[in-house]
Design a protein around this motif. Sequence first.
Motif, PDB file in Angstrom:
ATOM      1  N   HIS A 147       0.805  -1.219   0.000  1.00 26.09           N
ATOM      2  CA  HIS A 147       0.000   0.000   0.000  1.00 26.09           C
ATOM      3  C   HIS A 147       0.841   1.274   0.000  1.00 26.09           C
ATOM      4  N   PHE A 148       2.155   1.166   0.108  1.00 24.99           N
ATOM      5  CA  PHE A 148       2.992   2.358  -0.022  1.00 24.99           C
ATOM      6  C   PHE A 148       3.258   2.582  -1.509  1.00 24.99           C
ATOM      7  N   CYS A 149       2.267   3.121  -2.190  1.00 28.40           N
ATOM      8  CA  CYS A 149       2.324   3.160  -3.656  1.00 28.40           C
ATOM      9  C   CYS A 149       2.496   4.570  -4.212  1.00 28.40           C
ATOM     10  N   CYS A 150       2.665   5.571  -3.362  1.00 25.18           N
ATOM     11  CA  CYS A 150       2.825   6.928  -3.875  1.00 25.18           C
ATOM     12  C   CYS A 150       4.275   7.376  -3.725  1.00 25.18           C
ATOM     13  N   THR A 151       4.728   8.191  -4.658  1.00 27.17           N
ATOM     14  CA  THR A 151       6.097   8.697  -4.613  1.00 27.17           C
ATOM     15  C   THR A 151       6.139  10.222  -4.652  1.00 27.17           C
ATOM     16  N   GLU A 152       5.004  10.855  -4.974  1.00 31.58           N
ATOM     17  CA  GLU A 152       4.951  12.306  -5.133  1.00 31.58           C
ATOM     18  C   GLU A 152       4.116  12.947  -4.018  1.00 31.58           C
ATOM     19  N   SER A 153       4.369  14.236  -3.782  1.00 30.97           N
ATOM     20  CA  SER A 153       3.698  14.920  -2.675  1.00 30.97           C
ATOM     21  C   SER A 153       2.188  15.001  -2.867  1.00 30.97           C
ATOM     22  N   ASN A 154       1.741  15.259  -4.103  1.00 32.05           N
ATOM     23  CA  ASN A 154       0.308  15.378  -4.361  1.00 32.05           C
ATOM     24  C   ASN A 154      -0.431  14.066  -4.112  1.00 32.05           C
ATOM     25  N   SER A 155       0.174  12.957  -4.533  1.00 33.86           N
ATOM     26  CA  SER A 155      -0.476  11.662  -4.294  1.00 33.86           C
ATOM     27  C   SER A 155      -0.378  11.259  -2.826  1.00 33.86           C
ATOM     28  N   CYS A 156       0.713  11.650  -2.160  1.00 32.73           N
ATOM     29  CA  CYS A 156       0.820  11.420  -0.704  1.00 32.73           C
ATOM     30  C   CYS A 156      -0.308  12.136   0.037  1.00 32.73           C
ATOM     31  N   ARG A 157      -0.550  13.381  -0.370  1.00 34.20           N
ATOM     32  CA  ARG A 157      -1.577  14.182   0.309  1.00 34.20           C
ATOM     33  C   ARG A 157      -2.957  13.570   0.122  1.00 34.20           C
ATOM     34  N   PHE A 158      -3.222  13.019  -1.058  1.00 28.28           N
ATOM     35  CA  PHE A 158      -4.505  12.350  -1.304  1.00 28.28           C
ATOM     36  C   PHE A 158      -4.606  11.074  -0.479  1.00 28.28           C
ATOM     37  N   MET A 159      -3.572  10.242  -0.549  1.00 29.18           N
ATOM     38  CA  MET A 159      -3.604   8.972   0.167  1.00 29.18           C
ATOM     39  C   MET A 159      -3.723   9.169   1.671  1.00 29.18           C
ATOM     40  N   ALA A 160      -3.141  10.267   2.183  1.00 28.49           N
ATOM     41  CA  ALA A 160      -3.184  10.538   3.623  1.00 28.49           C
ATOM     42  C   ALA A 160      -4.602  10.765   4.131  1.00 28.49           C
ATOM     43  N   LEU A 161      -5.536  11.058   3.249  1.00 31.05           N
ATOM     44  CA  LEU A 161      -6.931  11.205   3.661  1.00 31.05           C
ATOM     45  C   LEU A 161      -7.509   9.870   4.120  1.00 31.05           C
ATOM     46  N   PHE A 162      -6.830   8.767   3.740  1.00 33.28           N
ATOM     47  CA  PHE A 162      -7.347   7.432   4.040  1.00 33.28           C
ATOM     48  C   PHE A 162      -6.367   6.581   4.844  1.00 33.28           C
ATOM     49  N   ASP A 163      -5.084   6.715   4.533  1.00 32.34           N
ATOM     50  CA  ASP A 163      -4.087   5.822   5.106  1.00 32.34           C
ATOM     51  C   ASP A 163      -2.758   6.541   5.228  1.00 32.34           C
ATOM     52  N   ALA A 164      -1.841   5.955   6.014  1.00 29.53           N
ATOM     53  CA  ALA A 164      -0.491   6.526   6.116  1.00 29.53           C
ATOM     54  C   ALA A 164       0.185   6.413   4.751  1.00 29.53           C
ATOM     55  N   PRO A 165       0.612   7.527   4.160  1.00 29.05           N
ATOM     56  CA  PRO A 165       1.148   7.485   2.794  1.00 29.05           C
ATOM     57  C   PRO A 165       2.608   7.086   2.709  1.00 29.05           C
ATOM     58  N   ILE A 166       3.317   7.094   3.845  1.00 27.12           N
ATOM     59  CA  ILE A 166       4.735   6.758   3.819  1.00 27.12           C
ATOM     60  C   ILE A 166       5.090   5.841   4.974  1.00 27.12           C
ATOM     61  N   LEU A 167       6.240   5.210   4.852  1.00 24.24           N
ATOM     62  CA  LEU A 167       6.767   4.374   5.911  1.00 24.24           C
ATOM     63  C   LEU A 167       7.417   5.252   6.967  1.00 24.24           C
ATOM     64  N   HIS A 168       6.858   5.243   8.170  1.00 31.09           N
ATOM     65  CA  HIS A 168       7.381   6.085   9.253  1.00 31.09           C
ATOM     66  C   HIS A 168       8.822   5.721   9.599  1.00 31.09           C
ATOM     67  N   ALA A 169       9.091   4.427   9.778  1.00 27.02           N
ATOM     68  CA  ALA A 169      10.420   4.008  10.211  1.00 27.02           C
ATOM     69  C   ALA A 169      11.486   4.249   9.148  1.00 27.02           C
ATOM     70  N   GLY A 170      11.072   4.500   7.908  1.00 29.23           N
ATOM     71  CA  GLY A 170      12.019   4.781   6.833  1.00 29.23           C
ATOM     72  C   GLY A 170      12.191   6.256   6.551  1.00 29.23           C
ATOM     73  N   LEU A 171      11.638   7.095   7.411  1.00 30.62           N
ATOM     74  CA  LEU A 171      11.632   8.545   7.202  1.00 30.62           C
ATOM     75  C   LEU A 171      13.015   9.167   7.340  1.00 30.62           C
ATOM     76  N   LEU A 172      13.293  10.161   6.476  1.00 28.28           N
ATOM     77  CA  LEU A 172      14.394  11.100   6.674  1.00 28.28           C
ATOM     78  C   LEU A 172      13.825  12.486   6.427  1.00 28.28           C
ATOM     79  N   ILE A 173      13.995  13.398   7.382  1.00 31.65           N
ATOM     80  CA  ILE A 173      13.306  14.678   7.347  1.00 31.65           C
ATOM     81  C   ILE A 173      14.215  15.793   7.848  1.00 31.65           C
ATOM     82  N   LYS A 174      13.993  17.009   7.375  1.00 25.91           N
ATOM     83  CA  LYS A 174      14.731  18.155   7.885  1.00 25.91           C
ATOM     84  C   LYS A 174      14.416  18.321   9.376  1.00 25.91           C
TER      85      LYS A 174
END
Length: 355
Positions: A137-164
Motif C-alpha cells: 500500500h505504499f504506492c505513492c512517490t509524489e507529494s500530491n499523491s501522498c496528500r490524497f492517500m493521507a486522507l485514508f491511510d499513512a502514505p509513507i513508511l514512518h520508520a524509513g523517514l528522513l526529514i529536515k
Amino acid sequence: MKEVLVSVLIPCYNAASFIKDAINSITNQTYKKLEIICINDSSKDETGNILEDLAKKDSRIKVYHNDENLGLIRTLNKGINLANGGYVARMDADDISLLTRIEEEMNLILSDETIDAVSIYTDRITSKGKTIGKFNHFCCTESNSCRFMALFDAPILHAGLLIKTKILKEYMFCTLPSSMHIEDYELWNRMLADGRKFKIIPKILYRYRVNFESVSYKESDLQKKNHTQCSKFFLKKELGIELEESVHRIVISRFYPSDVNYRNVKQALLKFNIIKNSYLSKNEPIDKKSKQEIISFVEQRTLFILTKTIAVASVSDKIKLLRLVLKNIHLFFNLKTWENIKLRFLWLALTRYYT
C-alpha cells in the motif's frame, strides 16, 4: 558531496532480540556522518545493557535511558529535541535498514531544497527474518499523491523517514489521546495539509519486522477509532466532505462486520470516487505522475474494499456485492492487482500462523 550530520532516532523497548542487528544496519551504512540516538524506554529485558555495549564500540552511538516508561510518542519527541543533525532519520529497534538507505535518501533530499521529507519502500519480514513481501500500500512517490492517500491511510513508511530537523521540531508528534497509535498518520496529515513536500524513493531499502506482540496490534480497536477520526477531520478540512461513520470506516478499510451491508459498501465506493474527483479538481493542474498514482490507489483500494467486505457480508449481501464486483471486473486484469492479491494471501497466512 560534503556529508551533513544525520541524527538517527531509535526508540527502544524490550528489543533485546533484535536491537543489535538493527543498530548494526545503521552503523554499517555507506553514509557515515551519523549520530545514533538510542533511547531505552525503561525496558524490562537486556535492551539497555546491549545498547551500552554497542556504544563502547562506536562513538556515534548515544544511549539515553528513560527513568520511567514514557511510551513511543513522548520518547520520539525526546529524541527529536536531542537531535543535533540537520536531518533526522527514523529507525525501529527490531527492523533492518539496507546499507545504502541513508545515502540514497540524502542524495534525494539534497537534490531539491523544496523537499522537506523523504521515505522509502520496504519488505515485510517475520520474527526470524523471513521475507513475506513488500508493503503493497505504499504506492505513492509524489507529494500530491501522498496528500490524497493521507486522507485514508499513512502514505509513507514512518520508520524509513528522513526529514529536515527544523521541520520535525516545528511539528513534533502530537501527545493528545486522539493520536495514540496513529502518531505518524496524524503528523503526515498536518504536514501535508500545510503544503510540506514529501518524496518517496520507489525502491526497497528497509526490512520491516512484523511483530504481533507490538502495542499497535494489542490496541487495534483504539488505533482503528483514532485513525477513523483523524481521517474524518482531514477529509472535511481538505475537501469539506463528511461521510456517515460506518461508510467512512469502509472507505478507509477499518470497518466492523456490523458496518457491512450492500447499501453501505455501494455508498462507500460512490463516495470514494467523489473524493477522488473532488481532490483532482481542487488541485488542478496536477502532475501526471501524481494523477496516475492517485488513480491506481483508488482502483486497488476499491478491489480491497470489495474483497474484504464480501468476505464478512451476509449471504444475501454477498450476492448483491457480486454485482459490484462484476461492475469492477476490469480492475482484476492488472498486474498490480495480482501482485497485491498474492501479498494479501501471504499476509493472511502469516496472521493465522501467529494468532
